[in-house]
Motif scaffolding. Structure first.
Motif, PDB file in Angstrom:
ATOM      1  N   ASP A 196       0.813  -1.662  -0.080  1.00 13.66           N
ATOM      2  CA  ASP A 196       0.226  -0.394   0.054  1.00 13.66           C
ATOM      3  C   ASP A 196       0.791   1.562   0.171  1.00 13.66           C
ATOM      4  O   ASP A 196       0.767   1.673  -0.332  1.00 13.66           O
ATOM      5  N   ILE A 197       1.590   1.163   0.801  1.00 11.90           N
ATOM      6  CA  ILE A 197       2.482   2.467   0.874  1.00 11.90           C
ATOM      7  C   ILE A 197       4.125   3.160   0.090  1.00 11.90           C
ATOM      8  O   ILE A 197       3.553   3.240  -0.603  1.00 11.90           O
ATOM      9  N   LEU A 198       4.148   2.077   0.176  1.00  9.10           N
ATOM     10  CA  LEU A 198       6.236   1.939  -0.765  1.00  9.10           C
ATOM     11  C   LEU A 198       5.776   2.609  -1.992  1.00  9.10           C
ATOM     12  O   LEU A 198       6.644   3.359  -3.136  1.00  9.10           O
ATOM     13  N   PRO A 199       4.559   1.187  -2.612  1.00  6.77           N
ATOM     14  CA  PRO A 199       4.650   1.669  -4.057  1.00  6.77           C
ATOM     15  C   PRO A 199       3.847   2.628  -4.848  1.00  6.77           C
ATOM     16  O   PRO A 199       3.619   3.417  -5.940  1.00  6.77           O
ATOM     17  N   ALA A 200       2.958   3.346  -3.789  1.00  7.49           N
ATOM     18  CA  ALA A 200       2.153   4.247  -4.027  1.00  7.49           C
ATOM     19  C   ALA A 200       2.743   5.505  -4.234  1.00  7.49           C
ATOM     20  O   ALA A 200       2.773   6.300  -5.059  1.00  7.49           O
ATOM     21  N   ARG A 201       3.608   5.970  -2.574  1.00  7.09           N
ATOM     22  CA  ARG A 201       5.056   6.948  -3.215  1.00  7.09           C
ATOM     23  C   ARG A 201       5.829   6.462  -3.915  1.00  7.09           C
ATOM     24  O   ARG A 201       6.085   7.545  -4.674  1.00  7.09           O
ATOM     25  N   GLN A 202       6.355   5.347  -4.607  1.00  5.75           N
ATOM     26  CA  GLN A 202       7.205   5.053  -5.363  1.00  5.75           C
ATOM     27  C   GLN A 202       6.554   5.782  -7.267  1.00  5.75           C
ATOM     28  O   GLN A 202       6.946   5.946  -7.860  1.00  5.75           O
ATOM     29  N   ALA A 203       5.286   5.678  -7.136  1.00  2.21           N
ATOM     30  CA  ALA A 203       4.491   5.963  -8.244  1.00  2.21           C
ATOM     31  C   ALA A 203       3.620   7.740  -8.226  1.00  2.21           C
ATOM     32  O   ALA A 203       2.857   8.033  -8.843  1.00  2.21           O
ATOM     33  N   GLY A 204       4.003   8.490  -6.787  1.00  4.30           N
ATOM     34  CA  GLY A 204       4.243  10.042  -6.791  1.00  4.30           C
ATOM     35  C   GLY A 204       3.077  10.624  -6.036  1.00  4.30           C
ATOM     36  O   GLY A 204       2.844  11.423  -5.971  1.00  4.30           O
ATOM     37  N   MET A 205       2.135   9.364  -5.707  1.00  6.23           N
ATOM     38  CA  MET A 205       1.114   8.821  -4.953  1.00  6.23           C
ATOM     39  C   MET A 205       1.369   9.486  -3.448  1.00  6.23           C
ATOM     40  O   MET A 205       2.573   9.436  -2.641  1.00  6.23           O
TER      41      MET A 205
END
Length: 243
Positions: A196-205
């Motif tokens: 939930d957290i790391l991949p969303a942040r990597q996508a700029g969210m």
């Protein structure tokens, strides 16, 4: 689990109407992994081993689940397969029909159809939905996740629902394109650092991390405590204090 502070160091964007809020499902909207943990406890108690203790057997099971998840995805079917594989590895022979039936009996609660909502979820979604665009993004077996969603009674809160095989950075980039989302004003809300957290942040969210004490061990990973794009909350109901 260590307590987290309800503080967002970035501050920008909170209490702004019309944002896109993307929600995880398992262990964010409803309890899920605690059911699996109860089955594992019963399995470890039943599966005695002459030289390995429960902690060592659990480590073997975790490794088997991690490998099976890559090939077979997530959910109760993969979990039951992993229990059988673990038994066969430890006993160094194929599982008997009686043993497989016993595993099915241990895991019966996983397919009974009950869904236990996390406290405050229904009321909080209703409140947030009056000001924001709500989406649901969950991974796992399509039929199994859809059944839980149907039983939960929460589907009407979401403009769109996506059940995917994996939640990685490509999934979040696809979601942004699919719905025309602006990543900087989109928030992923969930309990799993890994999905939930790391991949969303990597996508700029941006992301909202709401820990669940029963989060699956394979979803654990470290988060950057200095990441200003992550809001850490103690409970789901606290979302209305920020959005």
């Amino acid at each position: 689990m260590q307590a987290v502070d309800s503080v967002f160091s970035g501050g920008a964007g909170l209490k702004v109407r019309g944002q896109a809020l993307v929600f995880d499902a398992d262990d964010t909207l409803w309890e899920n992994n605690i059911l699996f943990e109860r089955v594992i406890d019963d399995f470890l108690h039943w599966l005695e081993h002459p030289t390995l203790d429960k902690t060592e057997i659990r480590a073997i099971l975790d490794d088997i689940e991690a490998a099976n998840a890559v090939v077979h995805g997530y959910g109760s079917k993969m979990f039951l397969r992993s229990l059988g594989d673990c038994l066969e590895r430890l006993r160094e022979r194929p599982a008997t029909p009686q043993e497989l039936r016993h595993i099915d009996e241990l895991a019966a609660a996983l397919v009974e159809g009950r869904v236990e909502l996390v406290p405050g979820v229904a009321e909080t979604l209703a409140d947030l939905g009056s000001r924001h665009d709500l989406l649901l993004l969950t991974k796992g077996d399509t039929d199994e996740q859809q059944r839980k969603l149907d039983v939960s009674g929460l589907a009407h809160h979401f403009r769109d629902i996506h059940i995917v095989a994996e939640k990685d950075v490509d999934t979040y980039r696809w979601l942004a394109r699919e719905h025309g989302l602006t990543p900087s004003t989109t928030w992923m809300i969930g309990n799993s650092p890994k999905s939930d957290i790391l991949p969303a942040r990597q996508a700029g969210m941006n992301a909202v991390f709401i820990p669940n004490d029963n989060t699956w061990v394979l979803e654990h990973t470290e988060l950057d405590p200095d990441d200003a794009g992550v809001l850490r909350l103690r409970s789901f109901a606290e979302l209305t204090d920020h959005f």
